[in-house]
Design a protein around this motif. Structure first.
Motif, PDB file in Angstrom:
ATOM      1  N   GLU A   1       0.849  -1.199   0.000  1.00  0.00           N
ATOM      2  CA  GLU A   1       0.000   0.000   0.000  1.00  0.00           C
ATOM      3  C   GLU A   1       0.881   1.246   0.000  1.00  0.00           C
ATOM      4  OE1 GLU A   1      -2.531   0.246   3.428  1.00  0.00           O
ATOM      5  OE2 GLU A   1      -2.940   2.348   2.994  1.00  0.00           O
ATOM      6  N   VAL A   2       0.524   2.175  -0.856  1.00  0.00           N
ATOM      7  CA  VAL A   2       1.288   3.429  -0.945  1.00  0.00           C
ATOM      8  C   VAL A   2       0.345   4.578  -0.646  1.00  0.00           C
ATOM      9  CG1 VAL A   2       2.456   4.992  -2.568  1.00  0.00           C
ATOM     10  CG2 VAL A   2       2.973   2.554  -2.610  1.00  0.00           C
ATOM     11  N   ARG A   3       0.704   5.391   0.331  1.00  0.00           N
ATOM     12  CA  ARG A   3      -0.140   6.543   0.666  1.00  0.00           C
ATOM     13  C   ARG A   3       0.422   7.771  -0.044  1.00  0.00           C
ATOM     14  NH1 ARG A   3      -0.647   4.021   5.109  1.00  0.00           N
ATOM     15  NH2 ARG A   3       1.290   4.818   5.949  1.00  0.00           N
ATOM     16  N   VAL A   4      -0.489   8.546  -0.594  1.00  0.00           N
ATOM     17  CA  VAL A   4      -0.041   9.700  -1.395  1.00  0.00           C
ATOM     18  C   VAL A   4       0.083  10.934  -0.505  1.00  0.00           C
ATOM     19  CG1 VAL A   4      -0.619  11.188  -3.336  1.00  0.00           C
ATOM     20  CG2 VAL A   4      -1.185   8.759  -3.424  1.00  0.00           C
ATOM     21  N   THR A   5       1.190  11.642  -0.657  1.00  0.00           N
ATOM     22  CA  THR A   5       1.399  12.860   0.132  1.00  0.00           C
ATOM     23  C   THR A   5       0.968  14.084  -0.675  1.00  0.00           C
ATOM     24  OG1 THR A   5       3.657  12.894  -0.681  1.00  0.00           O
ATOM     25  CG2 THR A   5       3.304  11.966   1.505  1.00  0.00           C
ATOM     26  N   ASP A   6       0.793  15.194   0.040  1.00  0.00           N
ATOM     27  CA  ASP A   6       0.303  16.421  -0.600  1.00  0.00           C
ATOM     28  C   ASP A   6       1.235  16.925  -1.684  1.00  0.00           C
ATOM     29  OD1 ASP A   6      -1.251  17.998   2.286  1.00  0.00           O
ATOM     30  OD2 ASP A   6      -2.026  16.727   0.672  1.00  0.00           O
ATOM     31  N   GLU A   7       2.551  16.846  -1.391  1.00  0.00           N
ATOM     32  CA  GLU A   7       3.495  17.460  -2.335  1.00  0.00           C
ATOM     33  C   GLU A   7       3.490  16.759  -3.692  1.00  0.00           C
ATOM     34  OE1 GLU A   7       4.356  16.731   0.829  1.00  0.00           O
ATOM     35  OE2 GLU A   7       6.069  15.372   0.917  1.00  0.00           O
ATOM     36  N   VAL A   8       3.175  15.463  -3.702  1.00  0.00           N
ATOM     37  CA  VAL A   8       3.100  14.733  -4.976  1.00  0.00           C
ATOM     38  C   VAL A   8       1.752  14.992  -5.630  1.00  0.00           C
ATOM     39  CG1 VAL A   8       3.159  12.460  -6.054  1.00  0.00           C
ATOM     40  CG2 VAL A   8       4.678  12.957  -4.138  1.00  0.00           C
TER      41      VAL A   8
ATOM     42  N   TYR B   1      18.382  30.529 -10.458  1.00  0.00           N
ATOM     43  CA  TYR B   1      18.475  31.252 -11.735  1.00  0.00           C
ATOM     44  C   TYR B   1      17.200  31.183 -12.571  1.00  0.00           C
ATOM     45  CZ  TYR B   1      23.395  31.434 -10.645  1.00  0.00           C
ATOM     46  OH  TYR B   1      24.585  31.665 -10.016  1.00  0.00           O
ATOM     47  N   GLY B   2      16.328  30.259 -12.219  1.00  0.00           N
ATOM     48  CA  GLY B   2      15.103  30.101 -12.995  1.00  0.00           C
ATOM     49  C   GLY B   2      13.902  30.670 -12.260  1.00  0.00           C
ATOM     50  N   GLN B   3      13.466  29.909 -11.228  1.00  0.00           N
ATOM     51  CA  GLN B   3      12.213  30.279 -10.578  1.00  0.00           C
ATOM     52  C   GLN B   3      12.289  31.660  -9.906  1.00  0.00           C
ATOM     53  OE1 GLN B   3      10.698  30.726  -7.470  1.00  0.00           O
ATOM     54  NE2 GLN B   3       8.685  30.552  -8.372  1.00  0.00           N
ATOM     55  N   THR B   4      13.430  31.955  -9.243  1.00  0.00           N
ATOM     56  CA  THR B   4      13.535  33.239  -8.538  1.00  0.00           C
ATOM     57  C   THR B   4      13.544  34.408  -9.522  1.00  0.00           C
ATOM     58  OG1 THR B   4      14.793  32.094  -6.845  1.00  0.00           O
ATOM     59  CG2 THR B   4      14.878  34.485  -6.809  1.00  0.00           C
ATOM     60  N   ARG B   5      14.208  34.229 -10.642  1.00  0.00           N
ATOM     61  CA  ARG B   5      14.285  35.311 -11.638  1.00  0.00           C
ATOM     62  C   ARG B   5      13.016  35.456 -12.448  1.00  0.00           C
ATOM     63  NH1 ARG B   5      19.764  36.806 -14.755  1.00  0.00           N
ATOM     64  NH2 ARG B   5      21.166  36.509 -13.038  1.00  0.00           N
ATOM     65  N   TYR B   6      12.456  34.340 -12.883  1.00  0.00           N
ATOM     66  CA  TYR B   6      11.362  34.415 -13.863  1.00  0.00           C
ATOM     67  C   TYR B   6       9.998  34.041 -13.313  1.00  0.00           C
ATOM     68  CZ  TYR B   6      15.409  34.765 -16.890  1.00  0.00           C
ATOM     69  OH  TYR B   6      16.595  35.168 -17.456  1.00  0.00           O
ATOM     70  N   GLY B   7       9.971  33.526 -12.093  1.00  0.00           N
ATOM     71  CA  GLY B   7       8.696  33.331 -11.403  1.00  0.00           C
ATOM     72  C   GLY B   7       7.769  32.265 -11.963  1.00  0.00           C
ATOM     73  N   PHE B   8       8.273  31.258 -12.696  1.00  0.00           N
ATOM     74  CA  PHE B   8       7.378  30.234 -13.236  1.00  0.00           C
ATOM     75  C   PHE B   8       7.082  29.178 -12.168  1.00  0.00           C
ATOM     76  CE2 PHE B   8      11.029  27.566 -13.407  1.00  0.00           C
ATOM     77  CZ  PHE B   8      12.056  28.294 -13.993  1.00  0.00           C
ATOM     78  N   PRO B   9       5.952  28.464 -12.290  1.00  0.00           N
ATOM     79  CA  PRO B   9       5.672  27.373 -11.348  1.00  0.00           C
ATOM     80  C   PRO B   9       6.692  26.254 -11.564  1.00  0.00           C
ATOM     81  CG  PRO B   9       3.710  27.966 -12.590  1.00  0.00           C
ATOM     82  CD  PRO B   9       4.852  28.659 -13.240  1.00  0.00           C
ATOM     83  N   LEU B  10       7.343  25.840 -10.492  1.00  0.00           N
ATOM     84  CA  LEU B  10       8.397  24.830 -10.576  1.00  0.00           C
ATOM     85  C   LEU B  10       8.056  23.649  -9.691  1.00  0.00           C
ATOM     86  CD1 LEU B  10      11.337  23.995 -11.400  1.00  0.00           C
ATOM     87  CD2 LEU B  10      12.121  25.226  -9.382  1.00  0.00           C
ATOM     88  N   ALA B  11       8.161  22.443 -10.255  1.00  0.00           N
ATOM     89  CA  ALA B  11       7.996  21.211  -9.478  1.00  0.00           C
ATOM     90  C   ALA B  11       9.283  20.409  -9.598  1.00  0.00           C
ATOM     91  CB  ALA B  11       6.813  20.399 -10.004  1.00  0.00           C
TER      92      ALA B  11
ATOM     93  N   PRO C   1      12.388  23.259   2.525  1.00  0.00           N
ATOM     94  CA  PRO C   1      12.274  24.720   2.704  1.00  0.00           C
ATOM     95  C   PRO C   1      11.671  25.409   1.488  1.00  0.00           C
ATOM     96  CG  PRO C   1      14.449  23.985   3.385  1.00  0.00           C
ATOM     97  CD  PRO C   1      13.759  22.803   2.782  1.00  0.00           C
ATOM     98  N   TYR C   2      12.045  24.950   0.303  1.00  0.00           N
ATOM     99  CA  TYR C   2      11.527  25.600  -0.905  1.00  0.00           C
ATOM    100  C   TYR C   2      10.059  25.282  -1.104  1.00  0.00           C
ATOM    101  CZ  TYR C   2      16.485  26.158  -1.786  1.00  0.00           C
ATOM    102  OH  TYR C   2      17.808  26.477  -1.657  1.00  0.00           O
ATOM    103  N   LEU C   3       9.663  24.088  -0.670  1.00  0.00           N
ATOM    104  CA  LEU C   3       8.259  23.712  -0.758  1.00  0.00           C
ATOM    105  C   LEU C   3       7.446  24.588   0.200  1.00  0.00           C
ATOM    106  CD1 LEU C   3       6.653  21.474  -2.247  1.00  0.00           C
ATOM    107  CD2 LEU C   3       6.941  20.052  -0.237  1.00  0.00           C
ATOM    108  N   ASN C   4       7.966  24.761   1.412  1.00  0.00           N
ATOM    109  CA  ASN C   4       7.266  25.558   2.404  1.00  0.00           C
ATOM    110  C   ASN C   4       7.195  27.034   2.021  1.00  0.00           C
ATOM    111  OD1 ASN C   4       6.925  23.283   3.925  1.00  0.00           O
ATOM    112  ND2 ASN C   4       8.673  23.643   5.243  1.00  0.00           N
ATOM    113  N   SER C   5       8.235  27.527   1.348  1.00  0.00           N
ATOM    114  CA  SER C   5       8.229  28.954   0.997  1.00  0.00           C
ATOM    115  C   SER C   5       7.416  29.225  -0.265  1.00  0.00           C
ATOM    116  CB  SER C   5       9.661  29.444   0.797  1.00  0.00           C
ATOM    117  OG  SER C   5      10.194  28.867  -0.383  1.00  0.00           O
TER     118      SER C   5
ATOM    119  N   MET D   1       6.696  18.253  -5.092  1.00  0.00           N
ATOM    120  CA  MET D   1       7.972  17.537  -5.033  1.00  0.00           C
ATOM    121  C   MET D   1       7.727  16.045  -4.980  1.00  0.00           C
ATOM    122  SD  MET D   1      10.981  18.634  -2.454  1.00  0.00           S
ATOM    123  CE  MET D   1      10.610  17.633  -1.046  1.00  0.00           C
ATOM    124  N   MET D   2       8.519  15.315  -5.777  1.00  0.00           N
ATOM    125  CA  MET D   2       8.478  13.842  -5.704  1.00  0.00           C
ATOM    126  C   MET D   2       9.854  13.389  -5.257  1.00  0.00           C
ATOM    127  SD  MET D   2       6.683  13.086  -9.342  1.00  0.00           S
ATOM    128  CE  MET D   2       7.690  14.309 -10.141  1.00  0.00           C
ATOM    129  N   GLY D   3       9.919  12.665  -4.148  1.00  0.00           N
ATOM    130  CA  GLY D   3      11.204  12.247  -3.605  1.00  0.00           C
ATOM    131  C   GLY D   3      11.430  10.766  -3.785  1.00  0.00           C
TER     132      GLY D   3
END
Lengths: 288, 213, 413
Positions: free
Chosen positions: A34-41, A201-211, A224-228, A234-236
């Motif tokens: 059984e695999v439980r799905v987390t919010d970040e995924v 260099y990507g998300q901070t400069r250009y503001g696109f949604p990043l996963a 930390p980046y997920l929380n901010s 994020m998939m780990g």
């Protein structure tokens, strides 16, 4: 040497052997875990699921063959979901062996789309994936920080042609596509610190949604980046890949590997417990 | 002069890039893109140096019949083969180049991928032996570390029944609070250290990269 | 009775009105008379439109703002959205630059500075704007007054980055102050670093055992800060090694790092008065493939059985493989890296570990040079300032001191 002292100093080769046996046995015996799905995924899956046919997404395949086991399943699950929904994908590979990984993934998933499949109750017909219409593969360039920053101005800056040498302007898919502004999101699947480049260099400069899709050992570093809010999902590791496969109803190698990982963890825990029992009993005997 | 010119260049370009970060004007963007092109050119020289070093080291090993010189032959053959099948210049000779070339793709799929995956898989075994050796309840702090490690490892284990939800919450708290706090502290320290070292390099205080005086 | 009659008449009247309404939507009676359906009223136009150059950008950007239309209220069906139109002259032609949904009152007109781009927007050129309130019926709309001329231009300083500039200036000032302070002979205290103090002991152990020392510079390039710090430590270690006449093995991942490392070791041997003992084969290039490099270093460890392994620099997934193999070979291991993810592996498998910035401090600690000690002190004070700001920020976030929190907000471009 009594039994407790032996427990405390088991030769590491026994640990290796036992672990190897357990991994082989759990691979051979087929059972579900059984695999439980987390919010970040779930956030990544829901984001892709709400996009429309014809939307563009950017997938950066920034890993080498050594991270293949953990990261390939994520790539397969996401790209197949996107192509089944008729989205267009811009691929790049900012690690040295990344082009090989990307090429393999594109070939395999294109083959998979030649079969009728049903995911989450929806039956998808077959379709052919065409380079230049359904996807483009920009290829590899060194110095990822510069490439990522350059693509924010225009994809043609670091990549005047695609990986196969075709000028970007001659590809139908690239008409009107300049930079990240036309992408609904960027998904970076990486086993290296290239992720830091995408964030800085990507998300901070250009503001696109990043996963992010990353190896299990790196996942803890990027909360930390997920929380901010700099990263929306994020998939780990294999667990993240398995969760995504479960959401997409596209069982692949990650769900298979979960049972191996589960039992491997149990073996490690068993040896830790054995070592501690031996240590504590020996220490008590010495104190007495 | 041998040291003055590099130091002057480092100072000039270091200060220029600091200024470039704060200036959004088009001229600043042009400067950034111009320098980015130069970094690619320098990178190509580094690539050439890498290939030359590899060839030199392997050739010397073969020529002087040093220990395991036979492996150096394999190294050189592999280098030549991948260049021939992968280099676009030979596209017409070998019918295709890069990943479109049959041999290149096979070398990649059936040699490169298994070898790299095998080396990475050693980590699984080494983690097991390192964990067995390191996670001992020697003291209170070591016991806390052991407990935290066990909770994080078993958090997604479905065999613990009703305990699983609590384990998951505890593991999530451990990862998102103390783990994150420690990592942020280390990252802040590393960031400050990087700024200080970069400052020392720009100001010419840190000159280790130039070799000794 | 009277009330019932009133209710009945009211119902009759209401029914008549509704049937009259229904009759409006029903086809008109064929009486030969033209019936004109009145057009829906346009929504209220936007007033007090404002347009100005987009701040903190490279040019080709204008920000248009407006208060919502009087008909843009909750539940309204008159307003569908806003379209922003631009022209080069007040007479037009006005072309649509974008649309925003109801409720929004700001639009960034971002063009391109590239003359060949279809979205080219020249700087220092007059532009005129108007905002069109669109209704669900696309033929029904209301335009605002025309505003302009407004010109776009690039800025020479990004005011959003003032907090970063203040930090850089403060830190630089602190560093220069403490460097000068140290140069004038001040005794700056640095807490002992167990890993660095163990280096001397480890070199001594290697000499006694007659086995070499293995020094791994990591997988970074010569421009990485961690590698630069590692060069300095290598210089000190190789000088000691030269003095004690112990063997030294330095396998390198990057050819440029190899070149610099060779220079560093050669100079150290010269400083120690033993230039004849230096051999170019001590510092050699292996490969630029991560796991091939690890395999080669592991092979060296198991064949040469070094007494001490020193890992200083940038390491990735191979850190545990190196450290565990070193433990297998029975070596004392001292590691230092700024890669946060690899620190736990080194802590578990090595005897001493330098965590994060301790690697950068190690060069100052070993050499005790005033300039290096001074910059280390500056880092310490900067960290103290960050800690104080973190506590104040925590209080500010909890007590709603938004202004303080916003001081440190650096928005993306």
């Amino acid at each position: 040497m009594n039994i407790f002292e032996r427990m405390m100093s088991v030769d590491r080769r026994w640990v290796f052997l036992f672990l190897a046996l357990v991994c082989v046995l759990t691979y051979k015996v087929d059972f579900e875990v059984e695999v439980r799905v987390t919010d970040e995924v779930r956030k990544i899956y829901n984001f892709i699921d709400t996009l429309k046919p014809g939307d563009y997404i950017f997938v950066a395949i920034d890993y080498d063959p050594n991270s293949l086991a953990e990261l390939h399943p994520m790539t397969y699950a996401i790209v197949e979901q996107a192509w089944r929904k008729n989205m267009k994908i811009v691929f790049t590979a900012l690690s040295q062996n990344g082009p090989g990984m990307a090429d393999q993934a594109i070939r395999d998933i294109s083959d998979s789309l030649k079969l009728v499949k049903t995911y989450n109750g929806i039956t998808y017909p077959t379709r052919d994936i065409v380079n230049g219409i359904d996807y483009i593969f920009l290829g590899y360039k060194p110095y990822p920080a510069l490439v990522i920053a350059g693509m924010g101005q225009n994809f043609r800056l670091p990549f005047p042609t695609d990986y196969y040498g075709t000028p970007l302007d001659s590809l139908p898919m690239m008409r009107g596509i300049q930079n990240y502004n036309q992408m609904k999101c960027v998904i970076d699947i990486s086993g290296t610190s290239g992720i830091d480049m995408w964030i800085a260099y990507g998300q901070t400069r250009y503001g696109f949604p990043l996963a992010l899709g990353l190896t299990g050992v790196m996942a803890a570093d990027y909360y930390p980046y997920l929380n901010s809010g700099q990263v929306f999902g994020m998939m780990g590791g294999i667990l993240g890949a398995a969760q995504y496969e479960k959401l997409a109803d596209n069982a692949g190698s990650a769900l298979d590997m979960m049972r191996i990982q589960l039992y491997a963890h149990m073996v490690i825990i068993l040896f830790i417990i054995i070592g501690n029992i031996g240590f504590l009993v020996s220490r008590r005997a010495k104190n007495q | 002069m041998k040291r003055q010119i590099p130091l002057a260049l480092v100072f000039f370009f270091g200060v220029l890039m600091i200024i470039q970060y704060f200036v959004p004007h088009e001229a600043s963007e042009w400067t950034f893109e111009f320098l980015m092109d130069w970094i690619y050119i320098i990178g190509i020289f580094a690539l050439a140096l890498g290939i030359w070093s590899l060839v030199k080291v392997s050739w010397d090993k073969i020529r002087l019949r040093r220990e395991n010189w036979q492996y150096a032959i394999v190294t050189l053959l592999g280098l030549v083969a991948m260049i021939c099948f992968g280099f676009d210049y030979f596209r017409n000779v070998f019918n295709a180049a890069g990943l479109q070339n049959f041999m290149f793709r096979h070398f990649f799929d059936y040699i490169m991928i298994p070898i790299q995956s095998t080396m990475f898989s050693l980590l699984a075994f080494f983690i097991a032996s390192a964990s067995y050796r390191a996670f001992r309840a020697r003291s209170l702090l070591a016991s806390l570390l052991l407990l935290a490690a066990l909770i994080v490892m078993i958090r997604f284990n479905p065999y613990f029944g009703p305990l699983t939800a609590y384990l998951e919450q505890t593991a999530s708290w451990l990862l998102n609070v103390p783990n994150l706090a420690a990592k942020r502290a280390i990252v802040i320290g590393v960031g400050l250290g990087m700024v200080a070292t970069a400052l020392k390099v720009i100001l010419g205080i840190e000159r280790a990269y130039l070799g000794k005086d | 009775m009277k009330e019932i009659l009133m209710v009945f008449l009211a119902l009759l009247l209401a029914g008549g009105i509704s049937s009259a309404g229904a009759q409006e939507s029903a086809p008109p009676p064929d009486t030969g008379t033209l019936v004109v359906t009145p057009a829906p009223a346009p929504p209220a136009p936007v007033t007090n439109l404002n347009a100005k150059d987009k701040p903190n950008d490279h040019g080709a950007g204008v920000v248009v703002t407006w208060p919502p239309s009087a008909d843009d209220v909750v539940g309204s069906t008159k307003v569908f959205g806003y379209a922003i139109l631009r022209a080069a002259t007040p007479e037009g032609p006005f072309l649509e630059r974008g649309r925003v949904p109801i409720g929004e009152g700001v639009f960034e007109d971002q063009g391109s500075l590239d003359e060949v781009s279809p979205d080219y927007m020249a700087d220092h050129v007059d532009y005129y704007y108007k905002v069109r309130v669109i209704s669900p019926d696309t033929t029904v709309y209301a335009d605002s007054e025309i505003i302009g001329p407004v010109q776009s231009s690039g800025q020479w300083f990004n005011t959003n980055k003032v907090p970063v500039l203040i930090f850089v200036l403060c830190f630089t000032t602190l560093a220069i102050f403490f460097i000068n302070h140290a140069r004038r002979g001040a005794n700056l205290f640095i807490r002992p670093l167990a890993g660095i103090e163990a280096v001397d002991e480890a070199i001594g152990r290697a000499t006694e055992m007659g086995r070499p020392i293995l020094y791994v510079l990591g997988l970074g390039t010569a421009s990485e800060i961690a590698t630069i710090a590692s060069f300095t430590i290598l210089g000190r270690v190789s000088k000691k090694v030269a003095e004690y006449q112990t063997g030294l093995i330095v396998p390198c991942y990057d050819p440029i790092v190899m070149t610099v490392a060779q220079e560093t070791v050669k100079a150290s041997y010269l400083d120690a008065g033993r230039p004849d003992a230096y051999n170019d084969d001590m510092v050699y290039f292996v490969t630029q493939s991560q796991f091939a490099y690890v395999a080669a270093v592991n092979g060296t460890m198991l064949r040469e059985l070094p007494a001490t392994n020193i890992y200083m620099g940038k390491f990735f997934a191979e850190s545990l493989i190196l450290a565990e193999t070193g433990a297998l070979a029975g070596s004392i291991q001292i590691a230092g890296t700024d890669e946060v993810a690899q620190i736990p592996f080194f802590v578990v498998a090595c005897d001493y570990t330098l965590i994060g910035e301790e690697l950068y401090a190690a060069s100052a600690y070993l050499g005790r040079e005033p300039v290096l000690l001074g910059s280390l002190k500056a880092q310490d004070y900067a960290k103290a300032a960050i800690m104080i700001l973190a506590v104040v920020g925590f209080l500010a976030a909890n007590f709603g001191w938004v202004d303080f929190v916003n001081l440190f907000n650096v928005p993306s471009n």
